[in-house]
Write a protein that holds these residues in place. Sequence first.
Motif, mmCIF file in Angstrom:
data_model
loop_
_atom_site.group_PDB
_atom_site.id
_atom_site.type_symbol
_atom_site.label_atom_id
_atom_site.label_comp_id
_atom_site.label_asym_id
_atom_site.label_seq_id
_atom_site.Cartn_x
_atom_site.Cartn_y
_atom_site.Cartn_z
ATOM 1 N N ALA A 57 0.846 -1.210 0.000
ATOM 2 C CA ALA A 57 0.000 0.000 0.000
ATOM 3 C C ALA A 57 0.874 1.250 0.000
ATOM 4 O O ALA A 57 2.063 1.188 0.361
ATOM 5 N N PRO A 58 0.312 2.370 -0.414
ATOM 6 C CA PRO A 58 1.084 3.615 -0.447
ATOM 7 C C PRO A 58 1.713 3.950 0.906
ATOM 8 O O PRO A 58 1.093 3.748 1.962
ATOM 9 N N GLU A 65 -6.247 1.914 6.298
ATOM 10 C CA GLU A 65 -6.141 2.347 4.899
ATOM 11 C C GLU A 65 -5.439 1.301 4.052
ATOM 12 O O GLU A 65 -5.835 1.049 2.913
ATOM 13 N N ARG A 66 -4.399 0.696 4.609
ATOM 14 C CA ARG A 66 -3.690 -0.363 3.897
ATOM 15 C C ARG A 66 -4.619 -1.544 3.613
ATOM 16 O O ARG A 66 -4.642 -2.060 2.498
ATOM 17 N N TRP A 67 -5.364 -1.981 4.615
ATOM 18 C CA TRP A 67 -6.302 -3.098 4.438
ATOM 19 C C TRP A 67 -7.329 -2.758 3.366
ATOM 20 O O TRP A 67 -7.568 -3.534 2.451
ATOM 21 N N ASN A 68 -7.930 -1.607 3.477
ATOM 22 C CA ASN A 68 -8.963 -1.221 2.518
ATOM 23 C C ASN A 68 -8.401 -1.015 1.118
ATOM 24 O O ASN A 68 -9.078 -1.294 0.122
ATOM 25 N N TRP A 69 -7.165 -0.564 1.027
ATOM 26 C CA TRP A 69 -6.509 -0.418 -0.274
ATOM 27 C C TRP A 69 -6.379 -1.790 -0.940
ATOM 28 O O TRP A 69 -6.699 -1.951 -2.117
ATOM 29 N N TRP A 70 -5.906 -2.768 -0.188
ATOM 30 C CA TRP A 70 -5.764 -4.116 -0.742
ATOM 31 C C TRP A 70 -7.121 -4.714 -1.099
ATOM 32 O O TRP A 70 -7.285 -5.300 -2.164
#
Length: 99
Positions: A57-58, A65-70
Amino acid sequence: MDRTRLESALAEAFGGTEAERRAVARAACDLADSGRPSEDRGHALTVSGVVDHLDDAPDGSSLVERWNWWLGALEAAYGGYDYFTVRFVEDDEEAGLRR
């Protein structure tokens, strides 16, 4: 999926609050239990796999945010993953995400 092991791995890799780690680990276990990753990607979800994907993730993204990005990437590729996103973190003033 060992939820306790995942929470520890998330803490080590990304920090975040206890409530954030708990919410992401719960969503990851629900996703693993659903069997979707095995059906769509040909292999089960693992602790190391989750950490590796979230690491992509960015930079500067929070754990949620990382979880939702993936999950957004999985949703775009296969569909049916939006259900597993983390929409709020209960009782976590530190994260600023309230129900």
